[in-house]
Design a protein around this motif. Structure first.
Motif, short mmCIF file in Angstrom:
data_model
loop_
_atom_site.label_atom_id
_atom_site.label_comp_id
_atom_site.label_asym_id
_atom_site.label_seq_id
_atom_site.Cartn_x
_atom_site.Cartn_y
_atom_site.Cartn_z
N ALA A 285 14.13 -14.58 -23.19
CA ALA A 285 15.29 -14.33 -24.06
C ALA A 285 16.45 -13.74 -23.27
O ALA A 285 17.61 -14.13 -23.44
N LEU A 286 16.14 -12.79 -22.38
CA LEU A 286 17.17 -12.18 -21.54
C LEU A 286 17.83 -13.23 -20.66
O LEU A 286 19.06 -13.29 -20.55
N TYR A 287 17.03 -14.09 -20.06
CA TYR A 287 17.53 -15.14 -19.18
C TYR A 287 18.42 -16.11 -19.95
O TYR A 287 19.54 -16.42 -19.52
N ARG A 288 17.94 -16.59 -21.08
CA ARG A 288 18.70 -17.57 -21.87
C ARG A 288 20.02 -16.98 -22.37
O ARG A 288 21.04 -17.67 -22.39
N THR A 289 20.00 -15.72 -22.72
CA THR A 289 21.19 -15.08 -23.29
C THR A 289 22.23 -14.73 -22.23
O THR A 289 23.43 -14.85 -22.48
N HIS A 290 21.77 -14.31 -21.04
CA HIS A 290 22.71 -13.72 -20.08
C HIS A 290 22.85 -14.44 -18.74
O HIS A 290 23.72 -14.08 -17.95
N HIS A 291 22.03 -15.45 -18.47
CA HIS A 291 22.09 -16.10 -17.17
C HIS A 291 23.46 -16.75 -16.90
O HIS A 291 24.04 -16.58 -15.83
N GLY A 292 23.96 -17.49 -17.86
CA GLY A 292 25.26 -18.15 -17.67
C GLY A 292 26.37 -17.14 -17.44
O GLY A 292 27.23 -17.33 -16.57
N TRP A 293 26.35 -16.06 -18.24
CA TRP A 293 27.36 -15.01 -18.07
C TRP A 293 27.27 -14.40 -16.68
O TRP A 293 28.29 -14.23 -16.00
N LEU A 294 26.04 -14.08 -16.23
CA LEU A 294 25.87 -13.44 -14.92
C LEU A 294 26.31 -14.37 -13.79
O LEU A 294 27.00 -13.93 -12.86
N ARG A 295 25.96 -15.64 -13.88
CA ARG A 295 26.38 -16.60 -12.86
C ARG A 295 27.90 -16.67 -12.78
O ARG A 295 28.48 -16.68 -11.70
N GLY A 296 28.57 -16.69 -13.94
CA GLY A 296 30.03 -16.71 -13.95
C GLY A 296 30.62 -15.42 -13.40
O GLY A 296 31.61 -15.45 -12.65
N TRP A 297 30.02 -14.30 -13.75
CA TRP A 297 30.48 -13.00 -13.26
C TRP A 297 30.39 -12.95 -11.73
O TRP A 297 31.31 -12.50 -11.06
N LEU A 298 29.28 -13.46 -11.20
CA LEU A 298 29.10 -13.48 -9.76
C LEU A 298 30.05 -14.48 -9.09
O LEU A 298 30.59 -14.21 -8.01
N ARG A 299 30.25 -15.63 -9.72
CA ARG A 299 31.14 -16.66 -9.15
C ARG A 299 32.56 -16.10 -9.00
O ARG A 299 33.23 -16.36 -8.00
#
Length: 168
Positions: free
Chosen positions: A13-27
Motif C-alpha cells: 500500500a505504501l509503495y502504490r500510494t507514494h512510489h510515483g510521488w517519490l520518483r518525481g520528487w527525486l527526479r
C-alpha cells in the motif's frame, strides 16, 4: 492475517500510494530519471528492511528523509570516484588497475570515508596526517598547529571512533 502478510500488505500500500510521488520528487532534485528511479527503489528497500511500513505517521516525510540520505550517498560516491579517477589518470598507464580492482578500491575509500565522517575536523586531520601521510606525532602537531599531547588525544579519539563503528 499473519504479521508477515500484514507487513507485506502495508508495504504494498505504501509503495502504490507514494512510489510515483517519490520518483518525481527525486527526479526534480537529480535531473536524471534513471537515478531517480534507482533511488526510489532503494528507498523502498530500506523501508522493507527496516520493517517500518505499517508504523509511519507521515510517510512522505519519512520517504523523503531516507531518499535524501541516499542522494547524499550517491553524490559522495560520485565525488570520491571522480577524485580517484583523476588521480589514476595522472599515473603512468602501467599502474592502471582492472575495472574490478577499481571498484574494490572505490568501495574501500567509501568505507573509510564513512568511518571518518563522524570525526571533528581536527581529529580527522590528525588521523589522516598520522595514518595516511605517515607523519610522526611531532610533525602532525606542527602541521595542525597543536601540541603533541593534543595529537595523542585526538588520535586516540579517532581510533576509538573507528573501532566502535567497525564493531557495530
Amino acid at each position: 492475517m499473519s504479521s508477515e502478510a500484514l507487513h507485506s500488505a502495508q508495504l504494498d500500500a505504501l509503495y502504490r500510494t507514494h512510489h510515483g510521488w517519490l520518483r518525481g520528487w527525486l527526479r526534480q532534485r537529480l535531473n536524471n530519471s534513471a537515478d531517480a528511479a534507482d533511488l526510489a527503489q532503494d528507498t523502498f528497500v530500506r523501508v522493507l528492511l527496516a520493517r517500518t511500513a505499517g508504523s509511519l505517521k507521515e510517510p512522505r516525510h519519512y520517504l523523503a528523509t531516507v531518499a535524501r540520505g541516499l542522494v547524499i550517498d550517491l553524490y559522495r560516491r560520485r565525488s570520491l570516484e571522480q577524485t580517484y579517477l583523476e588521480v589514476l589518470a595522472s599515473q603512468p598507464e602501467r599502474y592502471e588497475p582492472s575495472a574490478e580492482v577499481r571498484a574494490e578500491i572505490i568501495d574501500s575509500l567509501l568505507a573509510i570515508d564513512r568511518l571518518l565522517d563522524g570525526l571533528g575536523t581536527r581529529s580527522r586531520a590528525i588521523f589522516l596526517a598520522v595514518q595516511l601521510d605517515g607523519l610522526s606525532y611531532e610533525k602532525a602537531a606542527v602541521r595542525v598547529g597543536v601540541s603533541v599531547t593534543t595529537v595523542r588525544k585526538h588520535l586516540a579519539k579517532a581510533l576509538l571512533h573507528c573501532l566502535l563503528l567497525e564493531a557495530a
